[in-house]
Every structure is written in structure tokens, then in C-alpha cells.
Scaffold this motif. Structure first.
Motif, PDB file in Angstrom:
ATOM      1  N   LEU A 325     -35.779  45.834  -7.562  1.00  0.00           N
ATOM      2  CA  LEU A 325     -36.104  47.271  -8.230  1.00  0.00           C
ATOM      3  C   LEU A 325     -36.357  47.210 -10.108  1.00  0.00           C
ATOM      4  O   LEU A 325     -36.329  48.213 -10.368  1.00  0.00           O
ATOM      5  CB  LEU A 325     -34.831  48.138  -8.039  1.00  0.00           C
ATOM      6  CG  LEU A 325     -34.247  48.118  -6.570  1.00  0.00           C
ATOM      7  CD1 LEU A 325     -33.006  48.925  -6.455  1.00  0.00           C
ATOM      8  CD2 LEU A 325     -35.308  48.790  -5.658  1.00  0.00           C
ATOM      9  N   THR A 337     -23.230  41.168  -9.489  1.00  0.00           N
ATOM     10  CA  THR A 337     -22.181  42.139  -8.773  1.00  0.00           C
ATOM     11  C   THR A 337     -22.801  42.677  -7.428  1.00  0.00           C
ATOM     12  O   THR A 337     -23.844  43.213  -7.743  1.00  0.00           O
ATOM     13  CB  THR A 337     -21.419  43.162  -9.572  1.00  0.00           C
ATOM     14  OG1 THR A 337     -20.800  42.731 -10.720  1.00  0.00           O
ATOM     15  CG2 THR A 337     -20.714  44.153  -8.772  1.00  0.00           C
ATOM     16  N   LYS A 339     -22.305  45.357  -4.608  1.00  0.00           N
ATOM     17  CA  LYS A 339     -21.597  46.670  -4.187  1.00  0.00           C
ATOM     18  C   LYS A 339     -21.934  47.018  -2.888  1.00  0.00           C
ATOM     19  O   LYS A 339     -23.079  47.217  -2.397  1.00  0.00           O
ATOM     20  CB  LYS A 339     -22.107  47.812  -5.033  1.00  0.00           C
ATOM     21  CG  LYS A 339     -21.346  47.788  -6.535  1.00  0.00           C
ATOM     22  CD  LYS A 339     -21.893  48.851  -7.360  1.00  0.00           C
ATOM     23  CE  LYS A 339     -21.090  50.005  -7.486  1.00  0.00           C
ATOM     24  NZ  LYS A 339     -20.022  49.966  -7.935  1.00  0.00           N
ATOM     25  N   LYS A 346     -18.500  39.413  -6.514  1.00  0.00           N
ATOM     26  CA  LYS A 346     -19.830  38.657  -7.306  1.00  0.00           C
ATOM     27  C   LYS A 346     -20.389  37.891  -5.906  1.00  0.00           C
ATOM     28  O   LYS A 346     -20.039  37.541  -4.949  1.00  0.00           O
ATOM     29  CB  LYS A 346     -19.217  37.557  -8.165  1.00  0.00           C
ATOM     30  CG  LYS A 346     -18.152  38.174  -9.393  1.00  0.00           C
ATOM     31  CD  LYS A 346     -19.128  38.872 -10.183  1.00  0.00           C
ATOM     32  CE  LYS A 346     -18.498  39.351 -11.349  1.00  0.00           C
ATOM     33  NZ  LYS A 346     -19.041  40.741 -11.797  1.00  0.00           N
ATOM     34  N   ILE A 400     -26.272  47.119   0.657  1.00  0.00           N
ATOM     35  CA  ILE A 400     -25.762  46.687  -0.474  1.00  0.00           C
ATOM     36  C   ILE A 400     -26.800  46.872  -1.633  1.00  0.00           C
ATOM     37  O   ILE A 400     -27.823  47.182  -1.559  1.00  0.00           O
ATOM     38  CB  ILE A 400     -25.493  45.076  -0.400  1.00  0.00           C
ATOM     39  CG1 ILE A 400     -26.895  44.221  -0.203  1.00  0.00           C
ATOM     40  CG2 ILE A 400     -24.493  44.797   0.686  1.00  0.00           C
ATOM     41  CD1 ILE A 400     -27.271  43.442  -1.393  1.00  0.00           C
ATOM     42  N   ILE A 401     -26.164  46.860  -2.727  1.00  0.00           N
ATOM     43  CA  ILE A 401     -27.000  46.850  -4.056  1.00  0.00           C
ATOM     44  C   ILE A 401     -26.608  45.742  -4.886  1.00  0.00           C
ATOM     45  O   ILE A 401     -25.275  45.193  -4.921  1.00  0.00           O
ATOM     46  CB  ILE A 401     -27.002  47.973  -4.931  1.00  0.00           C
ATOM     47  CG1 ILE A 401     -25.665  48.464  -5.385  1.00  0.00           C
ATOM     48  CG2 ILE A 401     -27.494  49.442  -4.071  1.00  0.00           C
ATOM     49  CD1 ILE A 401     -25.448  49.595  -6.449  1.00  0.00           C
ATOM     50  N   VAL A 403     -26.042  44.257  -9.021  1.00  0.00           N
ATOM     51  CA  VAL A 403     -26.086  44.887 -10.469  1.00  0.00           C
ATOM     52  C   VAL A 403     -26.096  43.672 -11.420  1.00  0.00           C
ATOM     53  O   VAL A 403     -25.051  42.841 -10.913  1.00  0.00           O
ATOM     54  CB  VAL A 403     -24.586  45.885 -10.700  1.00  0.00           C
ATOM     55  CG1 VAL A 403     -24.711  46.126 -11.992  1.00  0.00           C
ATOM     56  CG2 VAL A 403     -24.774  46.967  -9.689  1.00  0.00           C
ATOM     57  N   ASP A 405     -25.009  41.865 -14.204  1.00  0.00           N
ATOM     58  CA  ASP A 405     -23.796  42.249 -15.239  1.00  0.00           C
ATOM     59  C   ASP A 405     -24.158  41.961 -16.666  1.00  0.00           C
ATOM     60  O   ASP A 405     -23.273  42.540 -17.378  1.00  0.00           O
ATOM     61  CB  ASP A 405     -22.589  41.226 -15.168  1.00  0.00           C
ATOM     62  CG  ASP A 405     -22.078  41.257 -13.628  1.00  0.00           C
ATOM     63  OD1 ASP A 405     -21.900  42.564 -13.089  1.00  0.00           O
ATOM     64  OD2 ASP A 405     -21.775  40.227 -12.858  1.00  0.00           O
ATOM     65  N   ALA A 406     -25.322  41.520 -17.028  1.00  0.00           N
ATOM     66  CA  ALA A 406     -25.760  41.482 -18.368  1.00  0.00           C
ATOM     67  C   ALA A 406     -26.315  42.799 -18.940  1.00  0.00           C
ATOM     68  O   ALA A 406     -26.187  43.276 -20.342  1.00  0.00           O
ATOM     69  CB  ALA A 406     -26.805  40.509 -18.627  1.00  0.00           C
ATOM     70  N   THR A 407     -26.671  43.487 -18.157  1.00  0.00           N
ATOM     71  CA  THR A 407     -27.260  44.907 -18.360  1.00  0.00           C
ATOM     72  C   THR A 407     -26.853  45.934 -17.771  1.00  0.00           C
ATOM     73  O   THR A 407     -26.913  47.098 -18.073  1.00  0.00           O
ATOM     74  CB  THR A 407     -28.833  44.907 -18.139  1.00  0.00           C
ATOM     75  OG1 THR A 407     -29.044  44.857 -16.536  1.00  0.00           O
ATOM     76  CG2 THR A 407     -29.557  43.835 -18.552  1.00  0.00           C
ATOM     77  N   ASN A 408     -25.721  45.805 -16.525  1.00  0.00           N
ATOM     78  CA  ASN A 408     -25.262  46.751 -16.034  1.00  0.00           C
ATOM     79  C   ASN A 408     -26.178  47.741 -14.971  1.00  0.00           C
ATOM     80  O   ASN A 408     -25.966  48.610 -14.371  1.00  0.00           O
ATOM     81  CB  ASN A 408     -24.422  47.781 -16.623  1.00  0.00           C
ATOM     82  CG  ASN A 408     -23.027  47.165 -17.233  1.00  0.00           C
ATOM     83  OD1 ASN A 408     -22.609  46.307 -16.540  1.00  0.00           O
ATOM     84  ND2 ASN A 408     -22.492  47.795 -18.178  1.00  0.00           N
ATOM     85  N   GLU A 409     -27.538  47.181 -15.039  1.00  0.00           N
ATOM     86  CA  GLU A 409     -28.433  47.868 -14.270  1.00  0.00           C
ATOM     87  C   GLU A 409     -28.446  47.560 -12.727  1.00  0.00           C
ATOM     88  O   GLU A 409     -28.089  46.489 -12.400  1.00  0.00           O
ATOM     89  CB  GLU A 409     -29.934  47.525 -14.714  1.00  0.00           C
ATOM     90  CG  GLU A 409     -30.070  48.615 -16.029  1.00  0.00           C
ATOM     91  CD  GLU A 409     -31.306  48.093 -16.891  1.00  0.00           C
ATOM     92  OE1 GLU A 409     -32.058  47.284 -16.143  1.00  0.00           O
ATOM     93  OE2 GLU A 409     -31.580  48.724 -17.830  1.00  0.00           O
ATOM     94  N   THR A 410     -28.909  48.486 -12.041  1.00  0.00           N
ATOM     95  CA  THR A 410     -29.103  48.209 -10.555  1.00  0.00           C
ATOM     96  C   THR A 410     -30.473  47.499 -10.264  1.00  0.00           C
ATOM     97  O   THR A 410     -31.349  48.078 -10.360  1.00  0.00           O
ATOM     98  CB  THR A 410     -29.143  49.690  -9.591  1.00  0.00           C
ATOM     99  OG1 THR A 410     -28.024  50.326  -9.997  1.00  0.00           O
ATOM    100  CG2 THR A 410     -29.155  49.095  -8.199  1.00  0.00           C
ATOM    101  N   ALA A 413     -31.808  46.442  -3.940  1.00  0.00           N
ATOM    102  CA  ALA A 413     -31.118  47.110  -2.883  1.00  0.00           C
ATOM    103  C   ALA A 413     -31.246  46.210  -1.550  1.00  0.00           C
ATOM    104  O   ALA A 413     -32.496  45.678  -1.425  1.00  0.00           O
ATOM    105  CB  ALA A 413     -31.817  48.381  -2.684  1.00  0.00           C
TER     106      ALA A 413
END
Lengths: 417, 301
Positions: A325, A337, A339, A346, A400-401, A403, A405-410, A413
Motif C-alpha cells: 500500500l 510490525t 498487527k 515483529k 493482518i497489516i 507497519v 517502524d521507520a515511518t509508522n505508516e501502514t 495489508a
């Protein structure tokens, strides 16, 4: 509106050229869901732009950039209600570069509507939309064969398109497909039955949406209760209260049920099911409740309460159909990450098994890059086990998605295979 | 098995409670943005249900423009007392006194836009990482594109073209220091849903929503209440009308509609027959086609 009316979520994929915005405008207009001040604003804009009559497509314009460019960029949500149901439309753009938005809109839908321009029949875009609907396991598909007025309302044209589409969809996992010939521009078979197509025996689109059976869309068999948070009131009268708050993902939980807490494996019985100040005998998806257990067990967010005789598979190696995405491509062996329900772990993408060519729908095992809008089957390794079900059996515990960790963006999917 | 489904109001309620619990689980220091309007009252009611028998585990925050209906402030103080909740007030007057913002000029001047600075200052001063709002997607075209969890950068700004995709019910509230989120648990509710639910649950709301006699002035196609803040034009005349308000904002910009609806049943029936959107009586939204989008980008509610 009656108290037992249900909520139906549907997605519309298509471009302005297919008449998607006109169709939504027509649904809202003919079901009297448009207010006078909205209509007035649209009339003014139509006049200013030199359009003849009221351009219903203008109802769906959202952000300024979209109005300026005359396209839909993002998912927009629209609402209307009839005496039979409440509807939420996830209006998504149809162009290939917005695949991610189509996937987003499709993720919660009961019904996918796919628009086909009767003059052009099944094109690559149609196949892509059908593929996404089947990938996201939308339970029902309505194929709207639009612009029938431009093909003289021909039954033969319609029948040919139906056969073409069935040939495409036979290779996909789709449970329920219906076809409706229509003219959104003139209003034929959207809300009102068409007088121009007496050969069509079925119902118009709105009636179909109002009456289709959706209660079975949710898995009622496998009881899954992901714990969101623990409620400990620490106040008089509730000193020992320890409620596990969450939303039933699927199945039914009853007072007295033998349950297992995953991943610890401890077992207990359901002592009570609470909703606000009420005590319930049972809870089913998608109810938000709090559950107390007979035994004092260490349970926290990310754990899942399930019935002891029907448990999900704890797994660290999972295969998923992944839709990328994000603008930045997947980095080889990078950690993300993951989710899954209320659980964060992780994860690493270990292998791209194959990638779909989103237009031809052919699998390609040579190309391992994952860029924006790519859909691929991948193998993921997680640091701790996830309590998973297959997505085709459970949309909540099967999704699941990822993420970054460097940008926190999703960034992705995934649907668990 | 056919009885195992929720009706639309129960499903909306369950969804909102799920979102509120996710906020509590994913953030350190959330607040409910409380304006005294029906939508923030509804969110507060849902939060009460979500965490029962515990109290609502986060404070309520009110951005006080100083141009309030007195009834709203009274209602706010009563509900805080009833819930035993903490109240945080951000004051627009203080922002003006400190020179952070300047009053608008002219007869249609409002403090609406000034709230943005006060809100963002209060968020920063109280180290708030998620502000829960009563925004709904049916209200306005920019709001139709909102996520349940909506990211704000370290300047408090919304970037509508670059939003995180939100799939299924998996919400991503991860953020860096200084950034925050807005959460919208009642995104999927319409005005009608809100009234039907308030009626069903018998939730108490400020008297302003019920038909009452009030001194008003006809301006921009609605009845603007007379108040100490209102500057009358020569041709304008103060009259007494039986009106009620469909939304509550500042007393200077909230227009009423003529109505006899003085019970929740009558209001719900009236709203069902309404042919104009509720924000049609809000002069803050009439300024331009993208008035709401522009304010939201800067950090508005």
C-alpha cells in the motif's frame, strides 16, 4: 425505520467514465437522501461548469484536489437510509494506481458493486475489480451493466456481458453474483424498475441491496474473542472485578462455556458477559462486551479467548496474500510490525512466492519486488506465534497489516491463506 | 441462527465502543474533545459504556471560545460532576490576551478559526497524543474522507491526500513524539442515527436542542441568537421566535430553525423530515466550498 433494520456496507469500484459517480448520485437522489442545500450547491456548480441539467456525479466530489481534477483519489464514505436498511457506501476510485484504495474500501464490505460500461463489456479493469472483490472475500457481488441506453437497451448485449463476466469469475472464489442492466443517467433499474427493459425479470439495484441476506456473512461457528484491554475499576462494589474487554470477532460465546486463553493455553469458564450495566447470556459477532472468567488468569491485550473445543492455529510462519500500500517498496528481509486483531508482533517477509500481474491476473514467480499496489503471495515469519484462521473462513482473525517502524505508516495489508 | 445479528444502531454502538477501547489501549494520554454539542455528548455516553464499571479513564477537554451559550457551560459542568471526570479547558480568550491569535474583524467576525490555535496549544501543553472527537463522515465532504484514527503531524496538520489506509478493524495509532491522532468513534453515524440513539438511550442533552422562545436576528438564511457579541446592522431587527438548534457551536455563528419540537420524539420526527443538512445553518461552513477542508488541514476538529 424499524428497530431490527440491519446495516449493509457496500463498495463501488469504477471510474468516472463508467458512470460510478452518477450511479451513487442517482441512488441518493432517487432514495431522497439528498438535502436541498446539497442539491442547490450541485445545481450552482453544474450551471457554472456549463453542464446541462443537474450533474449527479458532483455529489461524490470530496477534497478540493478531487473537485479540481474531476477524479476520486481517496475512499469516500456516503450514507443513506431506506425504510428497510441503513447503507454505507465506500466509494473507491477504479484506476489501477488506486488499487490500494479499492482494497481498503473492500475490506469491510458485505457487497461489491462492479460497474461495466455496456458499450465496452468486460475490460481489464472489470477483471481487476472482480479479482479484488474475490481476494477480499466480499460475500456478494452485484455487476451493474450500465449505460444500457447507449446500446438500445439490448438484451443480447447484456447477455453477452453476463457470459463474459462468468467466464472470468469462474476462476475466482465468489459465492454470490447478480447482474443488473441499468442506466444510472436515466434512472433505469437503480431505484425504479426500468420500463425500457421489460425483458429483465430481476429487481432494481436498491431493492436487491435492501433484501439480500447478509446475516450469514459473519462466521457464527468459531468463537474468537481478542482481548483489547482489561477493565479493573478499583472502586467500591467492583474491587475484584476484572473484565476482559473486546469485540467478538466471530462465533458465539455463552456464560459457562469452557474457554482457553491463547497463547498461554490456560483454561477456565465464562463467569459473566457484561455490556454496560447489563449481564448477557451470550455474545456474538460483532458485539463489544466485557467477559469475566471463573479463574484468576494472567490475561492482557493481544491474548485471545476461544472455546476450548475449537481453537485457532498458533503460528509463526504464515502465508498471506499481501497487497502493498505504500510508495516505498518492500525492503528485502526488513522487519515490520505486524498487527493482527489486538496483537502486535515483529515480522519479516521471508519470501515472495509469486506476484500477480494485476491486469492479466497471471502469476509471476520471477519478479520479487513489492511496490505500491502490487499483490503477491508471501511467506512471513513472526517473532511470536499469532492465533490465526484462514481469511476465507474468518475475515477478522485472518487479516493482518504491516507497519514500517521507520515511518509508522501502514505499508501492507494481508489475507492469511 | 438467524437471530444472531445486530440491528444498525447496535452495530454502530459496538463499532464506536471498539474504537474507544482501541484508543485507550494504543495511546498514553487521550482526551475526549467536549463541546457540549450532541455529538460529543454521545461520544462521552459511549465511553461510559465502553469502560463500565470503571470510570471513563481519560479527561474531557473543552475549547472555550468565550462566545458560549450559557446553557452549554452549565451542561458541561453538570456532566463532569456526574461522571467524576477531569476537565481540561483551553481558552481562546487567553490565546487572544497572550497575542497568539487576533480577533477577526467585521460584522461576521467569529472566533471559530481562532479555536485551532487554542486547541493545538492545549494538546501540546497537556501532552495529549489522541484527541477523540464527535466528527461524522456524513456532516461534510472533507469529513467523508476521514479515518477512524486520523494522523496529525507535529504542527497538528492533517494531510488528506496522504492518509494511512485503514483496513478491516485494524487501527494503526503509531506515531512519533510531538505528533498526535484524532479519533472519530462515530464516523459512520448520520444525524438521524444520532437522534434515534439519543432517543433510544434517553441521553440528556442541552435544552438548546429543544424548541424554545428566543430573541433572534435573521441573517444568512437562519435565525442567529441575539447576544452581547452580536453587532446589529441597521436593517436588522431583533424578534422573538420559537426556535431550536440542530447543531451547537459558538453563539455568534449557530443559527436556529423555527420549530415546535420540544421532546426527543418530536425532534427525531422533525429531523427525519428535514430537507437541509444540519451544517446548512452554520455560517462557518458557508464561507467557501472547501471551508471545512481548509480548517481541518490546519488542525480543526
Amino acid at each position: 425505520m424499524l428497530d431490527n433494520n440491519q446495516l449493509l456496507r457496500f463498495t463501488t469500484a469504477g471510474s468516472v467514465d463508467d458512470g460510478k459517480s452518477t450511479l451513487i448520485g442517482r441512488l441518493l437522489y432517487d432514495s431522497k437522501s439528498i438535502f436541498e442545500d446539497q442539491l442547490e450547491a450541485i445545481e450552482n456548480t453544474s450551471k457554472r461548469k456549463g453542464h446541462e441539467g443537474v450533474d449527479l456525479a458532483l455529489f461524490t466530489d470530496g477534497l478540493r484536489d478531487e473537485r479540481e481534477q474531476g477524479i476520486t483519489i481517496d475512499v469516500a464514505y456516503r450514507y443513506f437510509t431506506t425504510p428497510k436498511r441503513k447503507f454505507i457506501i465506500a466509494d473507491t476510485p477504479g484506476h489501477i494506481q488506486y488499487t490500494r484504495n479499492m482494497v481498503t474500501g473492500a475490506s469491510t464490505a458485505n457487497v461489491a458493486t462492479i460497474l461495466i460500461d455496456a458499450r465496452h463489456g468486460v475490460i481489464e479493469q472489470t477483471k481487476r475489480h472482480a479479482f479484488i472483490a474475490s481476494l477480499l472475500q466480499i460475500p456478494h457481488i452485484i455487476v451493474c451493466v450500465n449505460k444500457m441506453d447507449l446500446v438500445d437497451f439490448s438484451e443480447e448485449v447484456f447477455n453477452n456481458i453476463v457470459s463474459e463476466f462468468e467466464e472470468v469469475s469462474s476462476k475466482m472464489l465468489v459465492k454470490d453474483i447478480r447482474f443488473i442492466p441499468m442506466s444510472a443517467l436515466l434512472g433505469d433499474n437503480v431505484v425504479n424498475k426500468s420500463e425500457n427493459m421489460p425483458w429483465y425479470q430481476g429487481a432494481p439495484m436498491l431493492h436487491t441491496l435492501e433484501t439480500m441476506h447478509i446475516s450469514s456473512d459473519i462466521n457464527k461457528v468459531d468463537a474468537r474473542f481478542p482481548v483489547q484491554t482489561v477493565i479493573r475499576p478499583q472502586r467500591e462494589g467492583f474491587i475484584d472485578y476484572r473484565g476482559y474487554a473486546g469485540r467478538v470477532a466471530s462465533g458465539i460465546l455463552r456464560k459457562g462455556d469452557e474457554v482457553t486463553v491463547m497463547p498461554s493455553g490456560f483454561t477456565s469458564k465464562v463467569k459473566s458477559i457484561n455490556f454496560h450495566d447489563k449481564e448477557l447470556e451470550e455474545a456474538y459477532a460483532p458485539m463489544s462486551v466485557s467477559i469475566t472468567l471463573e479463574d484468576d488468569i494472567d490475561i492482557s491485550r493481544g491474548d485471545m479467548i476461544v472455546r476450548s473445543n475449537n481453537k485457532p492455529e498458533p503460528s509463526q510462519d504464515i502465508e498471506v496474500m499481501l497487497c502493498w500500500l505504500n510508495n516505498s517498496a518492500a525492503k528485502p528481509r526488513a522487519k515490520y510490525t505486524i498487527k493482527h486483531t489486538s496483537n502486535d508482533q515483529k515480522a519479516m517477509i521471508k519470501e515472495v512466492v509469486y506476484k500477480y500481474d494485476i491486469n492479466t491476473l497471471e502469476r509471476n514467480s520471477e519478479d520479487n519486488d513489492l511496490a505500491m499496489n502490487d499483490i503477491a503471495k508471501v511467506k512471513i515469519r513472526t517473532t511470536k506465534p499469532l492465533m490465526i484462521d484462514a481469511y476465507r473462513e474468518n475475515r477478522t482473525t485472518g487479516s493482518i497489516i504491516l507497519v514500517d517502524d521507520a515511518t509508522n505508516e501502514t505499508v501492507a495489508a494481508g489475507m492469511i491463506v | 441462527m438467524s437471530k444472531y445479528y445486530l440491528n444498525y444502531l447496535d452495530e454502530l454502538e459496538s463499532e464506536a465502543i471498539f474504537v474507544l477501547r482501541e484508543v485507550w489501549a494504543q495511546f498514553e494520554n487521550p482526551v475526549i474533545l467536549f463541546s457540549g454539542g450532541k455529538d460529543s455528548i454521545l461520544v462521552t455516553h459511549l465511553a461510559k459504556k465502553a469502560f463500565y464499571p470503571a470510570k471513563i479513564p481519560f479527561p474531557l477537554m473543552h475549547v472555550d471560545t468565550g462566545h458560549n451559550f450559557p446553557e452549554t457551560i452549565q451542561f458541561r459542568d453538570d456532566i463532569i460532576k456526574e461522571l467524576g471526570a477531569q476537565l481540561i479547558v483551553g481558552s481562546v480568550q487567553e490565546s487572544i490576551d497572550e497575542g497568539r491569535v487576533a480577533e477577526e474583524k467585521g460584522k461576521n467576525a467569529t472566533r471559530n478559526a481562532l479555536q485551532i490555535t487554542t486547541l493545538l496549544d492545549a494538546i501540546e501543553a497537556n501532552k495529549i497524543d489522541c484527541a477523540i472527537g464527535g466528527g461524522r463522515r456524513d456532516e461534510e465532504k472533507a469529513r467523508a474522507k476521514e479515518r477512524f484514527f486520523s494522523h496529525r503531524d507535529d504542527f497538528g496538520q492533517w494531510d488528506p491526500k496522504n492518509q494511512r489506509p485503514e483496513l478491516w478493524n485494524i487501527f494503526n495509532g503509531k506515531h512519533f513524539e510531538g505528533e498526535h491522532f484524532r479519533a472519530f468513534p462515530i464516523s459512520n453515524w448520520t444525524e438521524m442515527d444520532v437522534w434515534n440513539y439519543i432517543k433510544r438511550e434517553n441521553i440528556s442533552i442541552p435544552s438548546l436542542y429543544f424548541a424554545h422562545e428566543r430573541e433572534v436576528v435573521w441573517r444568512q438564511d437562519s435565525w442567529i441568537p441575539n447576544s452581547e457579541f452580536l453587532v446589529l446592522e441597521d436593517h436588522e431587527e431583533v424578534v422573538t421566535k420559537k426556535i431550536r438548534f440542530r447543531t451547537l457551536g459558538d453563539i455568534t455563528i449557530t443559527g436556529g430553525v423555527e420549530s415546535d419540537a420540544d421532546t426527543l420524539e418530536k425532534i427525531a420526527a422533525e429531523v427525519a423530515g428535514m430537507r437541509n443538512t444540519e451544517r446548512g445553518n452554520r455560517s462557518d461552513d458557508k464561507r467557501s466550498e472547501s471551508a471545512m477542508e481548509d480548517r481541518k488541514r490546519q488542525g480543526y476538529f
